[in-house]
Design a protein around this motif. Structure first.
Motif, mmCIF file in Angstrom:
data_model
loop_
_atom_site.group_PDB
_atom_site.id
_atom_site.type_symbol
_atom_site.label_atom_id
_atom_site.label_comp_id
_atom_site.label_asym_id
_atom_site.label_seq_id
_atom_site.Cartn_x
_atom_site.Cartn_y
_atom_site.Cartn_z
ATOM 1 N N GLY A 1 -2.057 3.862 -0.780
ATOM 2 C CA GLY A 1 -2.669 2.462 -0.989
ATOM 3 C C GLY A 1 -2.290 1.764 -2.435
ATOM 4 O O GLY A 1 -1.492 1.825 -2.733
ATOM 5 N N ILE B 1 -8.654 -0.814 -4.673
ATOM 6 C CA ILE B 1 -9.458 0.177 -4.483
ATOM 7 C C ILE B 1 -10.596 -0.012 -5.653
ATOM 8 O O ILE B 1 -11.873 0.035 -5.744
ATOM 9 C CB ILE B 1 -9.139 1.452 -4.162
ATOM 10 N N LEU C 1 -11.480 7.335 3.090
ATOM 11 C CA LEU C 1 -10.236 6.908 3.061
ATOM 12 C C LEU C 1 -9.338 8.029 3.541
ATOM 13 O O LEU C 1 -9.429 9.269 3.289
ATOM 14 C CB LEU C 1 -9.574 6.258 1.697
ATOM 15 N N HIS D 1 -6.699 -0.304 4.012
ATOM 16 C CA HIS D 1 -6.041 1.134 3.628
ATOM 17 C C HIS D 1 -6.764 2.149 5.018
ATOM 18 O O HIS D 1 -6.732 3.324 4.742
ATOM 19 C CB HIS D 1 -7.018 1.589 2.602
ATOM 20 N N LEU E 1 0.882 -1.132 0.132
ATOM 21 C CA LEU E 1 -0.153 -0.080 -0.180
ATOM 22 C C LEU E 1 0.818 1.376 0.200
ATOM 23 O O LEU E 1 0.817 2.222 0.928
ATOM 24 C CB LEU E 1 -0.969 -0.180 1.172
#
Length: 568
Positions: A455, A460, A562, A542, A414
């Motif tokens: 990330g 995602i 996020l 994340h 990440l």
């Protein structure tokens, strides 16, 4: 000012009326007079040796307070009960701590109690019939701790039953839960200690397997013992315990080690000052009513927060457990499924090659049997049979692939600088064909200059695809549009994605189950129930959050937050 006057009044009343208030402070020990006390070395939290091999526990702290009250110094020696009794007979120790009335009576010792022992009876969940006497245990298979208070109590009462002796209470509860026993019986003076053991057992086996079934009445007395001929020490012992009772020192020690004190004996010792205590408490209640209300609101707030955190921990634990299971079995399932799909295509080609020969025989000879089936039926259904087998095997493969995705810990590092707007557009492009097949229109609204986050764009992207597909499938009218928008929350320093549909919605009682593995409302449509679980795991990796807001008949909005990079 009135509150200050009230507390001054309370202090003066205590000084005037409480017995010995001004003279019952902690006495200075006489170094020339030492009491040697004996107790168990492995009976926490009552008596035990700490990491520095020093005596600690409820009985240890109580005997030290008692020695100070008697004006003596104390030396504590912890060993096994038989050795302690022998040393007492040889006058190498003066007092036995943590002794039951049954034990003292059996060995003809002077005994003075300071609390009570409750002999609790336990049964398996579902078999718990109330038992409140020895008579209710007759003819039953019971578990008792060896050498404990209950063991001695049964021996003293010449109780005849099928008794199995075990070493610890934890062992008794485990054997009761897993083996063919009717009851477990053992003594406790600490409700908190008992609750810990039951919670440990429930955590160990995943559910509540043992429940309280009653208690042997009346409770037994628990306290100190000495030789009867040592009259001077016995007199000081009685006076010291009474003094500790009067000043509430014993209840403070009890609360520290064992939890809140609930014995009726403590109430009885306070009767002589009852009117004074009652009057002061009434005044105190009047002054703190407002404080109590404020504290109650704070407690309710904290309780809800703790419950929410507990549910999150339970969810994380379930995901971790399932991930461990999946990683071990997915490979074993996938290999034979691959063989089925491969060999099925071979069998299908063989059948197609032989089909002309079988048709010629059917025309020449009429119907015949092949593999236990009439050819007339086989020639009509063979295509459907092959299709069903292929669809079933493909379905297994799809579930295994989802399971592997769920169990995956996120091999992607990440460390990528990710822009949410770019990932959203890329995800919609990837599923453009699938959206057209579903006649699903997605309207995108992206805020400008949204900061990046750290990330994996691939992971995602997987979450966004899952959320959009779910929203499309939730529509009850195929003309309805799906809305996806992004924005930056400056207050929380978070980038936010919202995916909203105006479909059937989700009942409130199902919202808490959405992230559970294998939970799906689309089982008949091929849903595996792993999509949202996988998405939640990715968001958690994340350090983000996922939230659902839904009303039946109005639709659902999913928000993913996020943490944004600082200084972006």
């Amino acid at each position: 000012m009135p509150i200050v006057l009230f507390f001054l009044l309370l202090l003066s009343l205590q000084i005037v009326y409480l017995p010995g208030f001004s003279t019952q402070g902690e006495k200075v020990s006489n170094p020339h007079q030492t009491v040697i006390a004996g107790g168990s070395s492995s009976n926490p939290p009552y008596e035990f040796l700490d990491e520095n091999v020093e005596p600690q526990g409820y009985n240890v702290e109580l005997i030290r307070a008692l020695a100070r009250e008697m004006g003596l110094s104390v030396d504590i020696k912890l060993a096994n009960p038989d050795k302690n009794l022998k040393l007492l007979r040889q006058r190498e120790i003066s007092i036995l701590e943590g002794v039951s009335e049954v034990y003292a009576r059996k060995h003809d010792l002077f005994f003075y109690p300071h609390t009570e022992i409750h002999q609790n009876i336990f049964a398996k969940t579902g078999d718990n019939y109330p038992v409140n006497s020895l008579e209710g245990l007759k003819g039953k298979k019971i578990l008792v701790t060896k050498g404990g208070v209950t063991d001695k109590y049964l021996e003293l009462n010449e109780f005849k039953a099928n008794v199995t002796l075990v070493n610890t209470r934890a062992e008794a509860l485990s054997k009761l839960a897993l083996n063919d026993y009717d009851y477990a019986v053992f003594a406790n003076i600490s409700t908190r200690d008992l609750e810990r053991q039951l919670m440990f057992l429930e955590k160990l086996y995943g559910r509540s397997m043992v429940v309280p079934a009653g208690e042997i009445f009346p409770p037994l007395q628990y306290g100190f013992a000495a030789l009867k001929e040592n009259t001077e020490l016995s007199r000081k012992l009685v006076e010291g315990i009474k003094s500790l009772h009067t000043r509430g020192v014993d209840s403070e020690i009890y609360a520290k080690w064992l939890g809140p004190y609930s014995s009726d004996e403590k109430v009885n010792t306070r009767i002589e000052v009852g009117r004074l205590i009652l009057s002061t408490l009434l005044l105190l209640i009047c002054t703190v009513t407002f404080w109590n209300r404020s504290l109650q609101k704070e407690v309710d707030k904290r309780t809800k927060e703790l419950e929410r955190q507990q549910q999150q921990l339970i969810q994380v634990d379930k995901l971790a457990s399932l991930g461990t299971l999946v990683s071990g079995v997915a490979h074993e399932i996938n290999n034979p499924t691959g063989l089925i799909l491969y060999n099925l295509s071979v069998l299908e080609r063989i059948y197609q090659t032989a089909e002309s020969t079988l048709e010629e025989r059917y025309k020449d000879e009429g119907d015949f049997s092949i593999g236990g089936l009439r050819y007339s039926m086989l020639r009509e259904e063979s295509g459907e049979v092959f299709t069903e087998i292929k669809m079933g095997a493909s379905r297994i493969k799809q579930i295994v692939d989802d399971l592997k995705g769920f169990a995956k810990k996120g091999d992607d590092e990440l460390t990528e600088k990710v822009f949410l707007n770019h990932v959203l557009f890329a995800a919609v492009r990837l599923i453009e064909g699938s959206l057209k097949k579903r006649n699903c229109e997605v309207k995108i609204s992206c805020a400008d200059n949204i900061p990046a986050f750290m990330g994996s764009s691939r992971r995602i992207e997987q979450v966004i695809i899952n959320l959009i597909i779910n929203a499309c499938e939730a529509r009850d009218d195929k003309s309805q549009t799906i809305y996806a928008r992004t924005y930056y929350s400056q207050k929380n320093n978070e980038v936010v994605l919202e995916v909203e549909d105006h479909g059937v919605g989700i009942p409130a009682d199902q919202l808490d189950s959405l992230l559970d593995p294998f939970y799906t409302t689309k089982r008949n449509e091929g849903g595996t129930g792993l999509g949202l679980s996988i998405s939640a795991t990715i968001i958690s990796e994340h350090r983000g959050k996922i939230k659902f807001d839904s009303k039946v008949g109005e639709g659902t909005k999913v928000s993913v937050s996020l943490p944004a990079l600082a200084g972006e």
